[in-house]
Design an enzyme around this catalytic site. Sequence first.
Site, PDB file in Angstrom:
ATOM      1  N   GLY A 144     127.450 -63.741 -30.238  1.00  0.00           N
ATOM      2  CA  GLY A 144     126.572 -62.782 -29.929  1.00  0.00           C
ATOM      3  C   GLY A 144     125.040 -62.956 -29.574  1.00  0.00           C
ATOM      4  O   GLY A 144     123.966 -63.766 -28.371  1.00  0.00           O
ATOM      5  N   ASN A 184     117.751 -58.933 -38.951  1.00  0.00           N
ATOM      6  CA  ASN A 184     117.515 -57.230 -38.623  1.00  0.00           C
ATOM      7  C   ASN A 184     118.565 -56.338 -40.112  1.00  0.00           C
ATOM      8  O   ASN A 184     119.914 -56.676 -40.285  1.00  0.00           O
ATOM      9  CB  ASN A 184     118.393 -55.865 -37.380  1.00  0.00           C
ATOM     10  CG  ASN A 184     117.695 -54.617 -37.767  1.00  0.00           C
ATOM     11  OD1 ASN A 184     118.244 -54.338 -38.303  1.00  0.00           O
ATOM     12  ND2 ASN A 184     117.772 -54.042 -36.726  1.00  0.00           N
ATOM     13  N   GLU A 200     132.063 -61.244 -37.773  1.00  0.00           N
ATOM     14  CA  GLU A 200     133.557 -60.981 -37.903  1.00  0.00           C
ATOM     15  C   GLU A 200     133.922 -61.779 -39.871  1.00  0.00           C
ATOM     16  O   GLU A 200     134.703 -61.629 -40.518  1.00  0.00           O
ATOM     17  CB  GLU A 200     134.300 -61.994 -36.623  1.00  0.00           C
ATOM     18  CG  GLU A 200     134.621 -61.572 -36.328  1.00  0.00           C
ATOM     19  CD  GLU A 200     134.701 -61.893 -34.776  1.00  0.00           C
ATOM     20  OE1 GLU A 200     135.665 -62.355 -34.818  1.00  0.00           O
ATOM     21  OE2 GLU A 200     133.819 -62.937 -34.347  1.00  0.00           O
ATOM     22  N   LYS A 211     123.842 -67.488 -37.835  1.00  0.00           N
ATOM     23  CA  LYS A 211     125.544 -67.766 -38.333  1.00  0.00           C
ATOM     24  C   LYS A 211     126.291 -67.134 -37.264  1.00  0.00           C
ATOM     25  O   LYS A 211     127.138 -67.127 -36.576  1.00  0.00           O
ATOM     26  CB  LYS A 211     125.972 -68.218 -39.045  1.00  0.00           C
ATOM     27  CG  LYS A 211     125.170 -69.626 -39.598  1.00  0.00           C
ATOM     28  CD  LYS A 211     125.440 -70.344 -41.378  1.00  0.00           C
ATOM     29  CE  LYS A 211     125.142 -71.608 -41.723  1.00  0.00           C
ATOM     30  NZ  LYS A 211     126.098 -72.427 -42.346  1.00  0.00           N
ATOM     31  N   THR A 219     120.549 -53.445 -39.318  1.00  0.00           N
ATOM     32  CA  THR A 219     121.773 -53.348 -38.792  1.00  0.00           C
ATOM     33  C   THR A 219     123.116 -54.917 -39.170  1.00  0.00           C
ATOM     34  O   THR A 219     124.485 -54.630 -39.191  1.00  0.00           O
ATOM     35  CB  THR A 219     122.125 -53.952 -36.983  1.00  0.00           C
ATOM     36  OG1 THR A 219     120.506 -55.425 -37.331  1.00  0.00           O
ATOM     37  CG2 THR A 219     120.991 -52.332 -36.093  1.00  0.00           C
ATOM     38  N   GLY A 232     127.661 -51.629 -30.398  1.00  0.00           N
ATOM     39  CA  GLY A 232     127.492 -50.757 -31.350  1.00  0.00           C
ATOM     40  C   GLY A 232     127.123 -51.313 -32.598  1.00  0.00           C
ATOM     41  O   GLY A 232     126.629 -50.845 -33.967  1.00  0.00           O
TER      42      GLY A 232
HETATM   43 MO1  MOS Z   1     136.039 -60.687 -31.630  1.00  0.00          MO
HETATM   44  S1  MOS Z   1     137.698 -60.237 -31.765  1.00  0.00           S
HETATM   45  O1  MOS Z   1     135.643 -62.591 -31.658  1.00  0.00           O
HETATM   46  O2  MOS Z   1     135.311 -59.575 -30.529  1.00  0.00           O
END
Ligand code: MOS
Length: 698
Positions: A502, A585, A659, A655, A588, A460
């Site tokens: 990711g 981007n 989170e 980076k 997002t 998402g």
């Molecule tokens: Mo996040 S808690 O590293 O999926």
Amino acid sequence: MSALGTPLRRLEGRDKVTGSARYAFEHTPEGCVHAWPVQSTVAFGRVESIDVDAVLAMPGVIDVITADDAEHLNDADDGELLVMQSRNVAYRGQVVALVVAESLETAREAAGALRVEYLTGEVGPDVVLTGDHPKLYAPETVNAGFATDTAVGDIDQALAEADVVVDRTYTTPALFNNPMEPHASVVTWADGRLDVVESSQGTTSTVQILAKLFDIPVDDIVVRAEHVGGGFGSKGSPRPNVVLAVMAARRVGRPVKIAYTRQMMFSIAGYRTPTVSRMRLAATRDGRLLGISHDAFSQTSTIEEFTEQTAEAVRHMYAAPHRSTTHRVAALDVPTPRWMRAPGECPGMYAVESSIDELAHELSIDPVELRVLNEPASDPETGKPFSSRHLVDCLRRGAEAFGWDGRARTPGTRREGGRWLVGTGMASSLYPAMTAPSSACATAHRDGSYRVEINATDIGTGARTVLAQIAADALGTVVDRIDIRIGSSVHPLGAIAGGSSGTASWGWAVTKACRSLTEKLASGTEIPHDGLVADADTTDDVEAMDDVDRHAYGAQFVEVRVDLDSGEIAISRMLGVFAAGRILNGRTARSQFIGGMTMGVSMALHEQGVMDARHGDYANHDLATYHVAASADIPPIEVEWLDEQDSHLNPVGGKGIGEIGIVGAAAAVANAVWHATGVRVRDLPVQPDALVSRLPVR
Ligand code: MOS
């Protein structure tokens, strides 16, 4: 023009809003049946008997699986996945049986009708974490492999010699991941091959773990996760749902679907452990930190050791010659905690940034200035150089944009409209900038289009879109020419959508594959009929990265209003300024930051797992009783980022942004509530009952 950095809309946005994007549970293979878990109603004990026959006699019921006849599973380093491997009950809500039926309704009804008798002892369940719980122990390491304890210098000496000492304990409650889409799996087992559609943050690891649990070769397993409605960490590794579905599919010989209800999410999806943090700060009168110490306490279950790395963050934060961190964990009769957005940093920085605010008040130094005063030149524990660190720039820019100057020096003194106390608070953020090895494949076609494949997962966040941008940039083309294929383990191995890593991880592999393809094309290689292919893998590149300290940083600023009569807390303004490398981007990315900050506000003011010690379970198991911030709770949130260049990262230069937005947000809110009212609440969430009797008289 480079495709990178442009605020492109999500490629699958139209499919999502029109409903044509299918989530896991919306896949229905021919002949599919439904599984429904039966959960323990006791917190500790043993299953004595299960009246399977009565339920098997119900029309439409196909099977009931219990610990007595469930197939043997191999250990895959997660006790939660060893479902129905014994009659023992480790927590209330643990799966004790699985009903398989022709329809969802029948499965649910039969599961509800199944009679399960338990043997429980005289002693009640042990479910309440405290900072002096007798079962607390030092694990070998804490999560992500970090050291359990660290010590630099002599913290006791620093505390003894300091002009000012702050010694405070802060707590955070159990918090529950509530992605919009609950966990779901659709499993087909045919001809010795396993086909799984899964709501997951990373299907590569699901393949590996299912292979281990069930002794199936990895080549005979495909796991797909094309569209995923969030995870926040709870889908970062397989949860019991997929194990149950595979078990059922292998046993009944038909495809099986399973989905958690929202209520099930509160016991078998993972959650954030409650934490207790004792912070001790030693400082000189002029605001120099001599010592900083963080002792963190958390819980795990009796079936798996999971230790939140709560005190990891402070190891990287402020300059102080004397330092100490410790972690202790207690194995209780509770579900196993697991990852939830910024595990470790999020609850840890709540304590760190609250204590720094308290120290600033003790010293009569502005909280922004106190942080700037204690900014280290290199990692304060290891001495490693920072890849880049623009925390001070975030603090300065945030203070300016928010209008921090002119803040009342004395808390509880600013009133507006007669009944509102108004205050401001701030806190720092940090989150590690991590990269994991990944592979990708890029194909050039004769018509000038390209296909790029990698087993990335878009939960998402816009990952699919950003990867297409990265590919277009590396290929020197436009996004419209890129056919980006992600979300299936048939594609080259990609890391999980977790740890804010990711885009960095996948982006590196995509860049490498695309650059290699570009080189092949430039050298005049003919494009064969079915396309010219280039593969890439970044295992060696990741291994060869410099040994530096890589973190993203941020500064959060909040203004709150507290109602003098009711203690109601309303946030009126919030600003986050982040330094997270290159922003790929803006559209997002902004959503990611705002999402993290929103979740931080929710943590500060609303979310709370309330333990009912008598029944041994969290009493609130749904969104009616566990309040997650809704639109009305959230002010307009402003986000800025610095244009940060960092050559020690990855070719993409980001980076990670998933989170960091939640880290520090709760402290900023709590600090603002203190500034508004003069009341310091050290136990989250900050709610009116903690304030109302202590507020000044109108
Ligand atoms: Mo996040 S808690 O590293 O999926």
